[in-house]
Design an enzyme around this catalytic site. Structure first.
Site, PDB file in Angstrom:
ATOM      1  N   GLU A 244      -3.521  -8.516 -19.746  1.00 16.10           N
ATOM      2  CA  GLU A 244      -3.145  -9.568 -18.798  1.00 16.10           C
ATOM      3  C   GLU A 244      -1.622  -9.775 -18.794  1.00 16.10           C
ATOM      4  OE1 GLU A 244      -5.428 -13.278 -17.659  1.00 16.10           O
ATOM      5  OE2 GLU A 244      -3.955 -14.132 -19.025  1.00 16.10           O
ATOM      6  N   ARG A 270      22.510 -15.087   7.757  1.00 14.66           N
ATOM      7  CA  ARG A 270      23.002 -16.468   7.817  1.00 14.66           C
ATOM      8  C   ARG A 270      24.541 -16.487   7.706  1.00 14.66           C
ATOM      9  NH1 ARG A 270      22.152 -21.679   9.417  1.00 14.66           N
ATOM     10  NH2 ARG A 270      23.055 -23.161   7.929  1.00 14.66           N
ATOM     11  N   GLN A 281      30.867 -14.624  -3.104  1.00 14.67           N
ATOM     12  CA  GLN A 281      30.448 -14.147  -4.424  1.00 14.67           C
ATOM     13  C   GLN A 281      29.391 -15.064  -5.054  1.00 14.67           C
ATOM     14  OE1 GLN A 281      33.257 -13.947  -7.795  1.00 14.67           O
ATOM     15  NE2 GLN A 281      33.405 -11.779  -7.269  1.00 14.67           N
TER      16      GLN A 281
END
Ligand SMILES: Cc1cc2nc3c(=O)[nH]c(=O)nc-3n(C[C@H](O)[C@H](O)[C@H](O)COP(=O)(O)OP(=O)(O)OC[C@H]3O[C@@H](n4cnc5c(N)ncnc54)[C@H](O)[C@@H]3O)c2cc1C
Length: 381
Positions: A244, A270, A281
């Site tokens: 798991e 955008r 940055q």
């Protein structure tokens, strides 16, 4: 260690990705609101062979190695947004199917596995109790020997798939004085007299994965329901957790890759201050960190797969990988939300799903603190 994947593994990854894009979509938000389980997805996954990936062909499975399973789970996580559904799939595969394969008698395997592989049976496992979570082996559920079998009494909580499960691997103490060494696993079917399944619990994330409570009231099971040997429960649990902690968290890595793809696109599209925000940055470094987290998680998960495919146990490596991937998923989910500014906070962008699912990832399969405790134990602390 060779990190390259074979042409067959690449082809399988492509086919899983195509399958997920085509068959595992639909209105996830609507399913989250209604709490409805994605049964159509479950059936098509079985037809594709997902539930049978790690199962031998004699039980109807695809007989795939650990690395290929891991790669496939990563592809599912990347292309299926219904993370609750994937969580249920993982619970079924790694915490019920695999223990039956690894510890079951031939009779148990042929009774359960073909139907777990073809999707007619859903499985889950029940360890956690209201009073014992991290300290799992202090459980109060008991299994008392009678002439013909065992009588189980106690209660379990937070059990994934419980409301829809046909068979549950239930852990109980057959000798409380022995602590972990007295824990035994039993395969109990949903209509077994004395097993009561509570209503689905309402969760803040993974809403399409049904979670429930179990009550065991003088629940009689025959000896043939014992999985493995009496007192072997903790070994079964540790082995299933290795699966798991690698394959389930491979799904999370896939989700992190999807977040990354979307964030790169958003940072290009955008514009603020007359240029794409990706030129700043402060934004591009966040995205670079998201990429590094995936690389790190991938290497750690592949190491676990590499060890397991050579028949080695990987309790330390799977604990470290689980810790790193779960914390990385949380960090990337916060970054993915923040990077979109106000839009990230709007439901339309669905950043809440990843964020809340990631919060769950730091709890289930053992919390981050418990993974650190395991790692410290390996250092003799
Ligand atoms: C979505 C989801 C699905 C789950 N599915 C299953 C399932 O299918 N089957 C199942 O059996 N269980 C399942 N669980 C239960 C899960 O395994 C437990 O919630 C988990 O192990 C933590 O136990 P707890 O909730 O009792 O928290 P607790 O153990 O009470 O822990 C509370 C806090 O204390 C901290 N803590 C506890 N002990 C220590 C320690 N020694 N050192 C440092 N910190 C410590 C924990 O890290 C945590 O932050 C699921 C849980 C979730 C959220």
């Amino acid at each position: 260690m060779d990190f390259s994947i074979t042409p067959d593994q690449k082809a399988f990854r492509r086919s899983v990705a195509e399958f997920a894009k085509l068959e595992l979509q639909g209105d996830v938000r609507a399913r989250e609101t209604s709490g409805e389980f994605f049964w159509d997805g479950w059936k098509t996954c079985a037809e594709f062979g997902i539930q049978g990936m790690p199962m031998p062909e004699m039980y109807g499975g695809l007989g795939l190695d650990v690395t290929t399973c891991l790669i496939a789970m990563q592809a599912l996580g990347r292309h299926c947004r219904d993370s609750g559904f994937l969580f249920s799939l993982n619970s079924h595969m790694w915490t019920c199917e695999i223990p039956i394969l690894d510890f079951g008698t031939e009779e148990q395997k042929s009774h359960y596995l073909p139907r777990m592989v073809n999707g007619s049976l859903v499985g889950g496992h029940a360890m956690t109790e209201p009073g014992s979570g991290s300290d799992a082996y202090s459980m109060r559920t008991t299994a008392v020997k009678t002439n013909a079998g065992y009588v189980l009494n106690g209660s379990k909580v937070f059990i994934s798939n419980a409301p829809i499960a046909d068979v549950l691997l239930i852990f109980a103490s057959t000798d409380r004085d022995l602590g972990w060494a007295g824990i035994t696993g039993f395969l109990v079917e949903k209509d077994n007299p004395g097993l009561h399944v509570g209503k689905p619990l309402s969760k803040i994330g993974l809403k399409t994965s049904p979670t429930g409570e179990l009550t065991l009231e003088d629940c009689f099971v025959p000896e043939s329901a014992i999985l493995g040997r009496i007192g072997q429960g903790s070994a079964i649990f540790s082995a299933e957790m290795e699966w798991e902690r690698s394959c389930l968290f491979a799904c999370h890595l896939g989700a992190m890759q999807r977040q990354l793809d979307e964030c790169v696109q958003y940072a290009k599209d955008r514009e603020q201050f007359g240029e794409p925000i990706g030129n700043f940055q402060g934004v591009s470094h966040k995205i670079a960190d998201m990429r590094v987290r995936i690389e790190l998680g991938e290497m750690m998960l592949h190491k676990v797969a590499w060890m397991k495919s050579r028949g080695k146990r990987a309790p330390l490596e799977s604990a470290m990988a689980k810790l790193v991937v779960s914390e990385a998923y949380m960090a990337s989910s916060i970054d993915a939300l923040h990077l979109r500014g106000g839009y990230g906070f709007m439901s339309e962008y669905e950043a809440d799903r990843d964020l809340l699912d990631a919060a769950g990832g730091k709890i289930y399969s053992g919390t981050s603190e418990i993974q650190r405790n395991i790692i410290a134990r390996f250092l003799g602390l």
